[in-house]
Design a protein around this motif. Sequence first.
Motif, short mmCIF file in Angstrom:
data_model
loop_
_atom_site.label_atom_id
_atom_site.label_comp_id
_atom_site.label_asym_id
_atom_site.label_seq_id
_atom_site.Cartn_x
_atom_site.Cartn_y
_atom_site.Cartn_z
N ILE A 258 0.84 -1.21 0.00
CA ILE A 258 0.00 0.00 0.00
C ILE A 258 0.87 1.25 0.00
O ILE A 258 0.56 2.25 -0.67
CB ILE A 258 -0.96 -0.01 1.20
N GLY A 259 1.99 1.20 0.74
CA GLY A 259 2.90 2.34 0.76
C GLY A 259 3.47 2.63 -0.62
O GLY A 259 3.60 3.79 -1.02
N GLY A 260 3.81 1.56 -1.35
CA GLY A 260 4.33 1.74 -2.70
C GLY A 260 3.31 2.37 -3.63
O GLY A 260 3.64 3.23 -4.45
N MET B 211 0.66 4.27 -2.65
CA MET B 211 0.36 5.63 -2.21
C MET B 211 1.47 6.61 -2.58
O MET B 211 1.20 7.77 -2.93
CB MET B 211 0.14 5.65 -0.69
N SER B 212 2.71 6.15 -2.48
CA SER B 212 3.84 7.04 -2.75
C SER B 212 4.02 7.31 -4.23
O SER B 212 4.68 8.27 -4.62
CB SER B 212 5.12 6.43 -2.19
N GLY B 213 3.44 6.45 -5.07
CA GLY B 213 3.63 6.59 -6.50
C GLY B 213 4.91 5.95 -7.00
O GLY B 213 5.25 6.07 -8.18
N TRP B 214 5.64 5.27 -6.11
CA TRP B 214 6.88 4.61 -6.52
C TRP B 214 6.60 3.45 -7.47
O TRP B 214 7.39 3.16 -8.35
CB TRP B 214 7.63 4.09 -5.30
N GLU C 230 4.38 -3.33 -10.87
CA GLU C 230 5.65 -3.25 -10.17
C GLU C 230 5.52 -3.68 -8.72
O GLU C 230 6.35 -4.41 -8.18
CB GLU C 230 6.21 -1.82 -10.23
N VAL C 231 4.45 -3.20 -8.04
CA VAL C 231 4.28 -3.54 -6.64
C VAL C 231 4.01 -5.04 -6.46
O VAL C 231 4.40 -5.64 -5.46
CB VAL C 231 3.17 -2.68 -5.98
#
Length: 425
Positions: A226-228, A230-233, A238-239
């Motif tokens: 979820i952090g990936g 939300m951050s747009g990374w 990819e996630v």
Amino acid sequence: MSLILVALFLALLAVGAPIAVCLGLSSAVVIVMQGLPVAVLSQRSLNALDSSPLLAVPLFILAANLLNATGVTTHLFDLVRMIFGRIRGAVAQVSVFVSLIFSGISGAALADIGALGAIQINQMKAQGYREEFAAGVTVAAATIGPIFPPSIPIIIYASVANVSAVKLLLAGIIPALLLTGLLMAQIAIIARVKGLPRDTVRAEPKAIARKAVISIPALLAPVLLIGGLMSGWFGPTEVAGVTVAYATLIGIVVYRSLTLRKMGAALRETVESTANILFVVATAALFAWVLTLDQVPMKVSGFLLGLSENPLVLLLIVNVFLLIVGMVLESIAAILIIAPIVAPALTAAGVDPLQLGIVFVLNLMIGLLTPPVGMSLYMITIITKMPINRVIAGVLPFFIPLLLSLLVVSAVPALSTWLPETLMN
């Protein structure tokens, strides 16, 4: 043409043909009857699979299988049991809460049931719960998985409806939390009325801390995912790849339980599940293309907009329609066939595409609990060896929070739109 297509599809479905065969064969017959080139069959099917977001599907399935092979589900269940303590109905509450945590890994209702079902039901039976109630809690809690990211149905819906997959995944977070809260509230009411057993677990702070340390790597998986997002990374694909790498790492290095044999079994199960899903995706795309040739989406759009121009009224009409469809069609097939038809009309009427996607998927997840094609019901009967009528009896009380959450999400667009709009802007 459309009438012939639908009639052939229903006839094949009635004789028990697999859903992908029903979709593909009926489409092929109509294409040949219309004198179109046979090469269209392969072209349209392959075009449907040539989609970057769909790459996330096998990767999320593999990540869930790898994490399940490491035994993290048992650690999560034990930790949450210790935290909830000795309240009435605690083990049932734990089942719902663990389903929320594991849904941040699996992305599919049937994956949640497969990974957690036996553990949840056996724990509840050991505490003195009726088997029907235990099965009902497990099946109802599994509907959280396809709403909370990662969600395989949401990724497929996004690819069909031309919606941002990242935004739609984020849109599912608040509705999933709402659904979790309503299910836990329902269990609390039943626990008070029927005097459900208290949990027998007695945990000292040291034991809780020890189990928390063991569970941290598993708990970090949904945080990473979820952090990936939300951050747009990372995008969904990819996630998904990062989650697979993370699951492999903790399985080998941290838990030291992921052997080559278990990895091979996880890969085989992933290939089988992926093949089943993508076969449906390819044939459903062919089916939807034939409907498009006959201008069915435009006709349906005109019909719906002729009924009302109020977005809420149209959403309620589509809700009823999808609840009925969910009883007879497998959820992914329903998304692939119906989303291209109804989504343009509702979007034109002012329904936010993110809200519509969540409402659409939630409807069809409720359909997994309704016969005659309720796949979650049949899977839980395999696990428990209970007759399906007993499983249905156990599920019935949980339709109240499920339908209430559907109504609230339909009536309040901000529940689906606020988080992705805030984060992505």
